[in-house]
Design a protein around this motif. Structure first.
Motif, PDB file in Angstrom:
ATOM      1  N   PRO A 232     -12.477 -13.001  -0.074  1.00 34.87           N
ATOM      2  CA  PRO A 232     -12.477 -14.233   0.493  1.00 34.87           C
ATOM      3  C   PRO A 232     -14.130 -14.835   0.568  1.00 34.87           C
ATOM      4  CG  PRO A 232     -11.475 -12.604   2.023  1.00 34.87           C
ATOM      5  CD  PRO A 232     -12.029 -11.997   0.950  1.00 34.87           C
ATOM      6  N   LYS A 233     -13.768 -16.267   0.412  1.00 33.69           N
ATOM      7  CA  LYS A 233     -15.061 -17.109   0.351  1.00 33.69           C
ATOM      8  C   LYS A 233     -15.068 -18.195   1.569  1.00 33.69           C
ATOM      9  CE  LYS A 233     -15.984 -16.183  -4.625  1.00 33.69           C
ATOM     10  NZ  LYS A 233     -16.258 -17.100  -6.029  1.00 33.69           N
ATOM     11  N   LYS A 234     -16.180 -18.488   1.810  1.00 28.59           N
ATOM     12  CA  LYS A 234     -16.533 -19.662   2.803  1.00 28.59           C
ATOM     13  C   LYS A 234     -17.696 -20.594   2.477  1.00 28.59           C
ATOM     14  CE  LYS A 234     -16.633 -20.484   7.945  1.00 28.59           C
ATOM     15  NZ  LYS A 234     -16.574 -19.711   9.051  1.00 28.59           N
ATOM     16  N   THR A 235     -17.683 -21.711   2.555  1.00 30.76           N
ATOM     17  CA  THR A 235     -18.704 -22.676   2.176  1.00 30.76           C
ATOM     18  C   THR A 235     -19.076 -23.122   3.424  1.00 30.76           C
ATOM     19  OG1 THR A 235     -17.883 -23.251   0.167  1.00 30.76           O
ATOM     20  CG2 THR A 235     -19.306 -24.562   1.120  1.00 30.76           C
ATOM     21  N   SER A 270     -16.136 -10.628   8.578  1.00 33.79           N
ATOM     22  CA  SER A 270     -17.519 -11.125   8.349  1.00 33.79           C
ATOM     23  C   SER A 270     -17.815 -12.519   8.079  1.00 33.79           C
ATOM     24  CB  SER A 270     -18.039 -10.398   6.959  1.00 33.79           C
ATOM     25  OG  SER A 270     -17.995  -9.033   7.587  1.00 33.79           O
ATOM     26  N   LEU A 271     -16.974 -13.247   7.523  1.00 31.29           N
ATOM     27  CA  LEU A 271     -17.025 -14.834   7.227  1.00 31.29           C
ATOM     28  C   LEU A 271     -16.577 -15.716   8.544  1.00 31.29           C
ATOM     29  CD1 LEU A 271     -15.170 -15.166   3.725  1.00 31.29           C
ATOM     30  CD2 LEU A 271     -17.614 -15.049   4.509  1.00 31.29           C
ATOM     31  N   ASP A 272     -15.884 -15.270   9.507  1.00 30.18           N
ATOM     32  CA  ASP A 272     -15.654 -15.675  10.699  1.00 30.18           C
ATOM     33  C   ASP A 272     -16.882 -16.064  11.500  1.00 30.18           C
ATOM     34  OD1 ASP A 272     -13.138 -16.166  10.198  1.00 30.18           O
ATOM     35  OD2 ASP A 272     -12.088 -14.495  10.926  1.00 30.18           O
ATOM     36  N   LYS A 273     -17.827 -14.991  11.337  1.00 29.65           N
ATOM     37  CA  LYS A 273     -19.053 -15.013  12.192  1.00 29.65           C
ATOM     38  C   LYS A 273     -20.168 -16.345  11.767  1.00 29.65           C
ATOM     39  CE  LYS A 273     -18.868 -10.116  12.780  1.00 29.65           C
ATOM     40  NZ  LYS A 273     -19.517  -8.646  12.541  1.00 29.65           N
ATOM     41  N   PRO A 300     -26.747 -12.288   4.166  1.00 27.49           N
ATOM     42  CA  PRO A 300     -26.839 -11.535   5.361  1.00 27.49           C
ATOM     43  C   PRO A 300     -26.232 -10.305   5.379  1.00 27.49           C
ATOM     44  CG  PRO A 300     -25.985 -14.071   5.175  1.00 27.49           C
ATOM     45  CD  PRO A 300     -26.243 -13.380   3.829  1.00 27.49           C
ATOM     46  N   ASP A 301     -26.260  -9.677   6.625  1.00 29.25           N
ATOM     47  CA  ASP A 301     -25.587  -8.459   6.977  1.00 29.25           C
ATOM     48  C   ASP A 301     -24.077  -8.871   6.804  1.00 29.25           C
ATOM     49  OD1 ASP A 301     -27.864  -7.203   7.167  1.00 29.25           O
ATOM     50  OD2 ASP A 301     -27.913  -7.312   9.238  1.00 29.25           O
ATOM     51  N   GLY A 302     -23.227  -7.774   6.320  1.00 30.79           N
ATOM     52  CA  GLY A 302     -21.831  -8.098   6.132  1.00 30.79           C
ATOM     53  C   GLY A 302     -21.374  -9.092   5.381  1.00 30.79           C
ATOM     54  N   ILE A 303     -22.200  -9.490   4.585  1.00 37.64           N
ATOM     55  CA  ILE A 303     -21.797 -10.544   3.468  1.00 37.64           C
ATOM     56  C   ILE A 303     -22.124  -9.621   1.969  1.00 37.64           C
ATOM     57  CG2 ILE A 303     -22.019 -12.900   2.193  1.00 37.64           C
ATOM     58  CD1 ILE A 303     -20.370 -12.921   4.765  1.00 37.64           C
ATOM     59  N   ASP A 304     -21.020  -9.893   1.086  1.00 40.12           N
ATOM     60  CA  ASP A 304     -21.250  -9.312  -0.175  1.00 40.12           C
ATOM     61  C   ASP A 304     -22.137 -10.047  -1.017  1.00 40.12           C
ATOM     62  OD1 ASP A 304     -19.690  -6.791   0.775  1.00 40.12           O
ATOM     63  OD2 ASP A 304     -17.726  -7.928   0.037  1.00 40.12           O
ATOM     64  N   ALA A 305     -21.906 -11.291  -1.097  1.00 39.37           N
ATOM     65  CA  ALA A 305     -22.514 -12.057  -2.235  1.00 39.37           C
ATOM     66  C   ALA A 305     -22.599 -13.618  -1.743  1.00 39.37           C
ATOM     67  CB  ALA A 305     -21.531 -12.025  -3.515  1.00 39.37           C
ATOM     68  N   ILE A 306     -23.479 -14.342  -2.331  1.00 40.10           N
ATOM     69  CA  ILE A 306     -23.962 -15.700  -2.069  1.00 40.10           C
ATOM     70  C   ILE A 306     -23.884 -16.333  -3.251  1.00 40.10           C
ATOM     71  CG2 ILE A 306     -25.055 -15.290   0.171  1.00 40.10           C
ATOM     72  CD1 ILE A 306     -27.658 -15.166  -1.290  1.00 40.10           C
ATOM     73  N   SER A 307     -23.540 -17.729  -2.971  1.00 35.73           N
ATOM     74  CA  SER A 307     -23.561 -18.550  -4.344  1.00 35.73           C
ATOM     75  C   SER A 307     -24.722 -18.830  -4.891  1.00 35.73           C
ATOM     76  CB  SER A 307     -22.471 -19.802  -3.817  1.00 35.73           C
ATOM     77  OG  SER A 307     -23.382 -20.443  -3.133  1.00 35.73           O
ATOM     78  N   VAL A 308     -25.949 -18.875  -4.189  1.00 33.43           N
ATOM     79  CA  VAL A 308     -27.152 -19.310  -4.731  1.00 33.43           C
ATOM     80  C   VAL A 308     -28.075 -18.358  -4.370  1.00 33.43           C
ATOM     81  CG1 VAL A 308     -26.815 -21.747  -4.876  1.00 33.43           C
ATOM     82  CG2 VAL A 308     -27.599 -20.706  -2.700  1.00 33.43           C
ATOM     83  N   LYS A 309     -29.197 -18.101  -5.241  1.00 36.19           N
ATOM     84  CA  LYS A 309     -30.312 -17.219  -5.035  1.00 36.19           C
ATOM     85  C   LYS A 309     -31.556 -17.748  -4.337  1.00 36.19           C
ATOM     86  CE  LYS A 309     -27.797 -14.000  -6.868  1.00 36.19           C
ATOM     87  NZ  LYS A 309     -27.215 -12.804  -5.964  1.00 36.19           N
ATOM     88  N   GLU A 310     -31.605 -19.088  -4.529  1.00 37.50           N
ATOM     89  CA  GLU A 310     -32.675 -19.900  -4.026  1.00 37.50           C
ATOM     90  C   GLU A 310     -32.428 -21.152  -3.773  1.00 37.50           C
ATOM     91  OE1 GLU A 310     -36.016 -19.119  -7.046  1.00 37.50           O
ATOM     92  OE2 GLU A 310     -35.095 -20.876  -8.101  1.00 37.50           O
TER      93      GLU A 310
END
Length: 427
Positions: A232-235, A270-273, A300-310
């Motif tokens: 799952p993903k969340k923006t 995790s995303l609900d937080k 963040p803790d509990g997150i597997d990946a993020i869309s941007v690195k910087e």
């Protein structure tokens, strides 16, 4: 008498009579034994029926394919119990077969035969004849497909990506008429309950246009399959925090980031937080003027990946008077009318309408130093309404007000009534 005994003719006659007598005795004993044996045989002859005996077909399987052959026949054996036991329990060498060698393709009615039985055992097959079809054997190269099943049983928020498989083509061998009926060759991968990528081998089957199985040989009979399972993903909006203080004579005007949103990947729990991303903080003690920074984005803790690195962070400051009168700058209040609310999380499949406040605009009252308020524009005020996780229906959503600088929002609407419409509901 002595003369008779000395006569060669007399001796020969006597010898002939003795031989004739011996022959008669032996013949009579043999006939009696044969009669007894015949009676004994008749007394101990029995029949045994063996059901579901497999038929072995003989034909040129390099050229032809045989269809419609019954799976088995019933075989009745007649003879002495000793010989039947020998055939069925000891030797087990008998065979039920049909012979189509040297026959051409077409419909055939052939006799079912038996071989390998001991002498003295008779066999009767039911049915005695079977109808079969001899086809020309052909081999064709055909495309392969792999389909997913139970996609609706994936855990909430999870999706299956594009399937990768190898090989893409196979050789299909069978009766020419059956090969002509093939509409597609496919294998199925069950993705129900999958939370991790799937690596597996999938058997292939051939189907006609109606979805019925076609009995052919497929080589290779399996394909290697890889199915990515996307979590799952969340923006959420990026909120830049601060620590430390600006040096005397500087006033913070605004802090913004580019991009202003980030997409997080992880489990639904995790995303609900996360309602916003606030993992980045700027040290104001190091800011001497308007500054643009490139900042690494931590996961963040509990997150597997993020869309941007910087992200790029823009910090805007303003110099203020350092004398006593300037330090005690007058604070003023100002109201900005019709500030538009910003919807976050809408797309082609999900549309949202703000029902209240009407027309999606609000009046916002701000308070701060006169110099700051005077430089403030309505476009600097941003009220975000995040509908990313909302489903069809009407919802009350908290408005996330982004403070552009050293001001206070003294009178701002805190919630908006939003109606969600999905693509399915609009049809």
């Amino acid at each position: 008498m002595d003369k008779l005994l000395n006569s060669s003719w007399f001796v020969k006659i006597i010898a002939f009579l003795l031989a004739l007598m011996m022959y008669t005795i032996v013949t009579m004993e043999t006939q009696e034994e044969e009669a007894n044996r015949s009676i004994f045989s008749k007394m101990y002859t029995e029949s045994e029926t063996i059901q579901d005996v497999q038929i072995n077909p003989y034909f040129d399987d390099d050229k032809y394919v045989l269809t419609d052959l019954p799976s088995s026949v019933d075989l009745t054996l007649t003879g002495s119990s000793r010989l039947i036991t020998k055939a069925t329990k000891v030797d087990k060498e008998f065979e039920v077969y049909i012979d189509l060698t040297n026959m051409k393709p077409g419909n055939k009615r052939v006799k079912v035969q038996v071989q390998g039985l001991p002498e003295g055992v008779k066999a009767k097959v039911k049915p005695e004849y079977v109808d079969v079809i001899l086809h020309n054997k052909v081999t064709r190269e055909m495309n392969v497909n792999v389909d997913l099943k139970n996609t609706r049983k994936l855990p909430e928020g999870y999706t299956a990506g594009d399937v990768e498989f190898s090989p893409k083509t196979v050789n299909v061998t069978g009766a020419e008429g059956m090969i002509d009926q093939i509409s597609f060759i496919t294998g199925f991968v069950d993705v129900g309950d999958a939370e991790e990528p799937i690596q597996t081998k999938v058997p292939l089957r051939a189907y006609n246009q109606q979805g019925d199985l076609i009995d052919v040989q497929i080589n290779p009979g399996v394909v290697d399959v890889s199915v990515p399972i996307k979590k799952p993903k969340k923006t959420v909006p990026i909120s830049i925090g601060t620590n430390g203080e600006l040096e005397e004579g500087l006033s913070l005007q605004s802090i913004t980031s580019d991009p202003s949103e980030i997409t997080l990947t992880g489990t639904t729990t995790s995303l609900d937080k996360f309602e916003s991303y606030n993992e980045i903080s700027i040290d104001l003690s190091k800011i001497k003027k308007d500054t643009t920074l490139t900042v690494d984005v931590p996961v963040p803790d509990g997150i597997d990946a993020i869309s941007v690195k910087e992200v790029t962070v823009n910090v805007n400051v303003e110099k203020v008077e350092s004398d006593t009168d300037a330090d005690i700058e007058e604070e003023i209040t100002r109201t900005f009318n019709d500030v538009p609310l910003t919807l976050l999380g809408i797309n082609d499949e999900k549309q949202a309408t703000i029902l209240d406040p009407a027309d999606g605009v609000v009046d916002v009252t701000v308070k701060g130093k006169k110099s700051v308020i005077d430089s403030l524009d309505k476009s600097d005020l941003q009220g975000i309404v995040d509908v990313s996780d909302l489903e069809q229906g009407t919802h009350e959503v908290k408005i996330d007000w982004k403070n552009p600088g050293d001001i206070d929002l003294t009178d701002a609407v805190q919630e908006a009534s939003v109606e969600i419409q999905t693509e399915t509901s609009s049809q």
